[in-house]
Design a protein around this motif. Structure first.
Motif, PDB file in Angstrom:
ATOM      1  N   ALA A 276       0.840  -1.193   0.000  1.00 18.92           N
ATOM      2  CA  ALA A 276       0.000   0.000   0.000  1.00 18.92           C
ATOM      3  C   ALA A 276       0.881   1.252   0.000  1.00 18.92           C
ATOM      4  CB  ALA A 276      -0.930  -0.003   1.216  1.00 18.92           C
ATOM      5  N   GLY A 277       0.213   2.395  -0.012  1.00 14.71           N
ATOM      6  CA  GLY A 277       0.889   3.690   0.048  1.00 14.71           C
ATOM      7  C   GLY A 277      -0.019   4.689   0.731  1.00 14.71           C
ATOM      8  N   HIS A 278      -0.366   5.761   0.020  1.00 18.38           N
ATOM      9  CA  HIS A 278      -1.418   6.704   0.386  1.00 18.38           C
ATOM     10  C   HIS A 278      -1.040   7.709   1.470  1.00 18.38           C
ATOM     11  CE1 HIS A 278      -5.449   8.278   0.933  1.00 18.38           C
ATOM     12  NE2 HIS A 278      -5.488   7.860   2.184  1.00 18.38           N
ATOM     13  N   THR A 279      -0.379   7.294   2.542  1.00 16.51           N
ATOM     14  CA  THR A 279      -0.205   8.184   3.701  1.00 16.51           C
ATOM     15  C   THR A 279       0.876   9.237   3.486  1.00 16.51           C
ATOM     16  OG1 THR A 279       1.504   6.904   4.848  1.00 16.51           O
ATOM     17  CG2 THR A 279      -0.789   6.210   5.169  1.00 16.51           C
ATOM     18  N   HIS A 280       1.883   8.944   2.658  1.00 11.26           N
ATOM     19  CA  HIS A 280       3.068   9.790   2.443  1.00 11.26           C
ATOM     20  C   HIS A 280       3.880   9.968   3.729  1.00 11.26           C
ATOM     21  CE1 HIS A 280       1.150  12.167  -1.185  1.00 11.26           C
ATOM     22  NE2 HIS A 280       0.665  10.935  -1.093  1.00 11.26           N
ATOM     23  N   GLY A 281       3.469   9.277   4.815  1.00  9.33           N
ATOM     24  CA  GLY A 281       4.081   9.605   6.104  1.00  9.33           C
ATOM     25  C   GLY A 281       3.843  11.057   6.459  1.00  9.33           C
ATOM     26  N   MET A 282       2.817  11.641   5.817  1.00 14.64           N
ATOM     27  CA  MET A 282       2.453  13.063   5.928  1.00 14.64           C
ATOM     28  C   MET A 282       3.595  13.979   5.505  1.00 14.64           C
ATOM     29  SD  MET A 282       0.259  14.725   9.016  1.00 14.64           S
ATOM     30  CE  MET A 282      -0.683  16.232   8.771  1.00 14.64           C
ATOM     31  N   GLN A 283       4.668  13.380   4.919  1.00 13.14           N
ATOM     32  CA  GLN A 283       5.825  14.136   4.433  1.00 13.14           C
ATOM     33  C   GLN A 283       6.527  14.914   5.534  1.00 13.14           C
ATOM     34  OE1 GLN A 283       3.215  14.830   0.430  1.00 13.14           O
ATOM     35  NE2 GLN A 283       4.581  16.501   0.941  1.00 13.14           N
ATOM     36  N   PHE A 284       6.212  14.567   6.769  1.00 14.65           N
ATOM     37  CA  PHE A 284       6.811  15.272   7.905  1.00 14.65           C
ATOM     38  C   PHE A 284       6.830  14.353   9.114  1.00 14.65           C
ATOM     39  CE2 PHE A 284       6.377  17.705  11.830  1.00 14.65           C
ATOM     40  CZ  PHE A 284       7.432  18.601  11.728  1.00 14.65           C
ATOM     41  N   GLY A 285       7.979  14.241   9.742  1.00 14.63           N
ATOM     42  CA  GLY A 285       8.063  13.417  10.933  1.00 14.63           C
ATOM     43  C   GLY A 285       9.501  13.151  11.321  1.00 14.63           C
ATOM     44  N   ILE A 286       9.660  12.205  12.230  1.00 16.76           N
ATOM     45  CA  ILE A 286      10.977  11.824  12.737  1.00 16.76           C
ATOM     46  C   ILE A 286      11.120  10.310  12.625  1.00 16.76           C
ATOM     47  CG2 ILE A 286      12.534  11.807  14.720  1.00 16.76           C
ATOM     48  CD1 ILE A 286      10.973  14.217  15.800  1.00 16.76           C
ATOM     49  N   ARG A 318       6.246   5.057   1.739  1.00 20.55           N
ATOM     50  CA  ARG A 318       6.139   6.460   2.136  1.00 20.55           C
ATOM     51  C   ARG A 318       5.887   7.404   0.966  1.00 20.55           C
ATOM     52  NH1 ARG A 318       9.344   3.466   5.164  1.00 20.55           N
ATOM     53  NH2 ARG A 318       9.525   3.774   7.413  1.00 20.55           N
ATOM     54  N   GLY A 319       5.875   6.862  -0.245  1.00 21.26           N
ATOM     55  CA  GLY A 319       5.562   7.682  -1.410  1.00 21.26           C
ATOM     56  C   GLY A 319       6.791   8.153  -2.149  1.00 21.26           C
ATOM     57  N   PHE A 320       6.647   8.242  -3.458  1.00 25.04           N
ATOM     58  CA  PHE A 320       7.727   8.693  -4.346  1.00 25.04           C
ATOM     59  C   PHE A 320       7.662  10.202  -4.558  1.00 25.04           C
ATOM     60  CE2 PHE A 320       9.747   9.406  -8.486  1.00 25.04           C
ATOM     61  CZ  PHE A 320      10.881   8.595  -8.411  1.00 25.04           C
ATOM     62  N   GLY A 321       6.448  10.743  -4.575  1.00 27.03           N
ATOM     63  CA  GLY A 321       6.250  12.164  -4.833  1.00 27.03           C
ATOM     64  C   GLY A 321       5.780  12.913  -3.604  1.00 27.03           C
ATOM     65  N   PHE A 322       5.057  13.998  -3.826  1.00 30.11           N
ATOM     66  CA  PHE A 322       4.601  14.844  -2.723  1.00 30.11           C
ATOM     67  C   PHE A 322       3.341  15.576  -3.168  1.00 30.11           C
ATOM     68  CE2 PHE A 322       7.982  16.690  -5.218  1.00 30.11           C
ATOM     69  CZ  PHE A 322       7.472  17.914  -5.630  1.00 30.11           C
ATOM     70  N   LEU A 323       2.587  16.038  -2.186  1.00 28.57           N
ATOM     71  CA  LEU A 323       1.310  16.694  -2.481  1.00 28.57           C
ATOM     72  C   LEU A 323       0.985  17.675  -1.368  1.00 28.57           C
ATOM     73  CD1 LEU A 323      -1.259  16.736  -4.343  1.00 28.57           C
ATOM     74  CD2 LEU A 323      -2.255  15.112  -2.731  1.00 28.57           C
ATOM     75  N   GLY A 324       0.395  18.817  -1.730  1.00 27.51           N
ATOM     76  CA  GLY A 324       0.041  19.810  -0.717  1.00 27.51           C
ATOM     77  C   GLY A 324       1.269  20.597  -0.302  1.00 27.51           C
ATOM     78  N   PHE A 325       1.946  20.132   0.730  1.00 28.65           N
ATOM     79  CA  PHE A 325       3.219  20.716   1.134  1.00 28.65           C
ATOM     80  C   PHE A 325       4.280  20.282   0.136  1.00 28.65           C
ATOM     81  CE2 PHE A 325       7.124  20.007   3.853  1.00 28.65           C
ATOM     82  CZ  PHE A 325       7.549  21.325   3.771  1.00 28.65           C
ATOM     83  N   SER A 326       4.909  21.254  -0.514  1.00 30.47           N
ATOM     84  CA  SER A 326       5.869  20.952  -1.586  1.00 30.47           C
ATOM     85  C   SER A 326       7.246  20.659  -0.995  1.00 30.47           C
ATOM     86  CB  SER A 326       5.963  22.123  -2.564  1.00 30.47           C
ATOM     87  OG  SER A 326       6.825  21.798  -3.643  1.00 30.47           O
ATOM     88  N   GLY A 327       7.303  19.624  -0.187  1.00 31.30           N
ATOM     89  CA  GLY A 327       8.566  19.255   0.433  1.00 31.30           C
ATOM     90  C   GLY A 327       8.402  18.021   1.296  1.00 31.30           C
ATOM     91  N   ARG A 328       9.509  17.574   1.847  1.00 32.51           N
ATOM     92  CA  ARG A 328       9.528  16.457   2.793  1.00 32.51           C
ATOM     93  C   ARG A 328      10.567  16.753   3.867  1.00 32.51           C
ATOM     94  NH1 ARG A 328       7.527  11.208   1.761  1.00 32.51           N
ATOM     95  NH2 ARG A 328       6.299  11.041  -0.140  1.00 32.51           N
ATOM     96  N   ILE A 329      10.169  16.509   5.105  1.00 28.38           N
ATOM     97  CA  ILE A 329      11.064  16.731   6.228  1.00 28.38           C
ATOM     98  C   ILE A 329      11.043  15.494   7.120  1.00 28.38           C
ATOM     99  CG2 ILE A 329      11.542  18.141   8.264  1.00 28.38           C
ATOM    100  CD1 ILE A 329      10.130  20.447   6.823  1.00 28.38           C
ATOM    101  N   GLY A 330      12.126  14.766   7.146  1.00 28.29           N
ATOM    102  CA  GLY A 330      12.237  13.594   8.009  1.00 28.29           C
ATOM    103  C   GLY A 330      11.609  12.342   7.452  1.00 28.29           C
ATOM    104  N   ILE A 331      10.647  12.471   6.581  1.00 27.75           N
ATOM    105  CA  ILE A 331       9.991  11.339   5.909  1.00 27.75           C
ATOM    106  C   ILE A 331      10.336  11.462   4.428  1.00 27.75           C
ATOM    107  CG2 ILE A 331       7.844  10.097   5.478  1.00 27.75           C
ATOM    108  CD1 ILE A 331       8.505  10.236   8.424  1.00 27.75           C
ATOM    109  N   TRP A 332      11.371  10.764   4.006  1.00 26.21           N
ATOM    110  CA  TRP A 332      11.916  10.973   2.670  1.00 26.21           C
ATOM    111  C   TRP A 332      11.211  10.109   1.627  1.00 26.21           C
ATOM    112  CZ3 TRP A 332      14.064  15.155   3.923  1.00 26.21           C
ATOM    113  CH2 TRP A 332      14.769  15.288   5.121  1.00 26.21           C
ATOM    114  N   PRO A 333      11.235  10.500   0.349  1.00 27.06           N
ATOM    115  CA  PRO A 333      10.605   9.685  -0.704  1.00 27.06           C
ATOM    116  C   PRO A 333      11.257   8.306  -0.771  1.00 27.06           C
ATOM    117  CG  PRO A 333      11.972  11.413  -1.659  1.00 27.06           C
ATOM    118  CD  PRO A 333      11.882  11.709  -0.196  1.00 27.06           C
TER     119      PRO A 333
END
Length: 346
Positions: A276-286, A318-333
């Motif tokens: 599965a995927g979907h969550t992106h790890g919210m593109q932010f975390g530790i 955790r996802g290959f791309g990004f959506l909404g917030f145009s970046g990733r911090i701590g949760i990398w593609p």
């Protein structure tokens, strides 16, 4: 206009979060001084803000600056900082011919968010460098419109694997989040997106399965349309598994991890591995020093990595791309590589 809005909104977000970090550390310093005043008569309780220990002010300012730098990195480089994450999973019932079989999974490309084709190509090269037996993509090729993938068809069509490239749809692929001139236009967009999957060289699995054979033995690869709590329950798992045996070794592609809890982990027909995927790890975390945290954990029980229950596995990419917030911090593609092994090979 969209670019201007993105710049302004991201600048506001950076300043807001950095100011919050600054305030939190000032409050910690204030609390420390209050405790000290009670326990050592270090300072009268009625001290003024101006009397703050400047070491704390300096430290708070340093944390403010680090937060700004972290967000700047996440926006400029972090969203393309692809990571390969490897898992080796052991099964009692894996056919012997598939012992050591490898698959590469990516999810949530969200092509409409990309602005750096050369950096996307680095991710593609990293995928092909894994030389896996099988490639799978678990949904959300675009943000809303099929045309978003067009500039990147030449990139993603480079992905090849000996046992093929397979995909499923995610919630964003249906065009539910924008207004269409008519329902006919929305349907045409989805039909075009399906055609683009084929142009990419991906076999799109729509509530169906394929049989992967090796040396006279087989595993089942099934894929369903998006099924997610709160995000549309379109997929039909029973249809996807039609004409398969309870004892077949099965891999399921299903975009939303909530589907695993709802229908998969206790299904009478055992599905040994779900992707599965979907969550992106919210593109932010530790995810460091033994800590694994993201705000998305308050929405999804399992939001990244491997989950095992009832002798079945789920991997959430955790996802290959990004959506909404145009970046990733701590949760990398993420590019996931999974090796299937028999337990008797340990």
């Amino acid at each position: 206009m969209n670019r201007f809005f993105t710049i302004v909104s991201h600048a506001f977000l950076i300043v807001l979060v950095s100011e919050m970090v600054f305030a939190v550390f000032l409050l910690i310093g204030d609390f420390y001084r209050v405790v000290m005043s009670i326990t050592t008569n270090f300072q009268p309780l009625g001290y003024q803000i101006a009397d703050r220990n400047y070491y704390w002010v300096d430290f708070a300012f340093i944390m403010f600056c680090l937060t700004v730098i972290l967000f700047a990195f996440g926006i400029t480089r972090g969203k393309y900082a692809y990571r390969v994450i490897n898992h080796t999973l052991y099964f009692d019932d894996l056919p012997k011919s598939f012992d050591g079989f490898t698959l590469t999974q990516i999810s949530d490309i969200h092509a409409g968010s990309f602005t750096k084709p050369k950096l996307v190509q680095k991710g593609i090269d990293l995928i092909n460098a894994q030389k896996s037996d099988l490639f799978v993509f678990t949904g959300d090729l675009v943000n809303n419109m099929a045309s978003e993938i067009v500039p990147y068809i030449d990139h993603f069509s480079q992905i090849k694997a000996p046992f093929g490239q397979f995909s499923v749809l995610g919630n964003h692929d249906y065009g539910d989040y924008i207004k269409w001139p008519s329902e006919t236009d929305k349907v045409k967009n989805l039909d075009q997106l399906k055609a683009y999957h084929k142009e990419l060289g991906f076999k799109l699995l729509l509530d169906e399965h394929v049989v992967l054979e090796k040396n006279g033995e087989k595993i089942i690869l099934a894929g369903i349309e998006n099924w997610g709590v709160g995000f549309g329950e379109r997929g039909d798992l029973n249809k996807a598994l039609q004409n398969t045996s309870i004892n077949d070794f099965k891999i399921l592609l299903s975009h939303d991890p909530s589907h695993w809890d709802a229908q998969v982990k206790n299904n009478p027909s055992k599905i040994q591995l779900s992707l599965a995927g979907h969550t992106h790890g919210m593109q932010f975390g530790i995810e460091a020093f033994g800590i694994k945290w993201s705000p998305v954990k308050y929405r999804y029980k399992h939001w990244a990595g491997i989950k095992s229950e009832n002798n079945r596995y789920l991997n959430v990419n955790r996802g290959f791309g990004f959506l909404g917030f145009s970046g990733r911090i701590g949760i990398w593609p993420e590019i996931t590589v999974i090796e299937l092994k028999r337990k008797d090979s340990l």
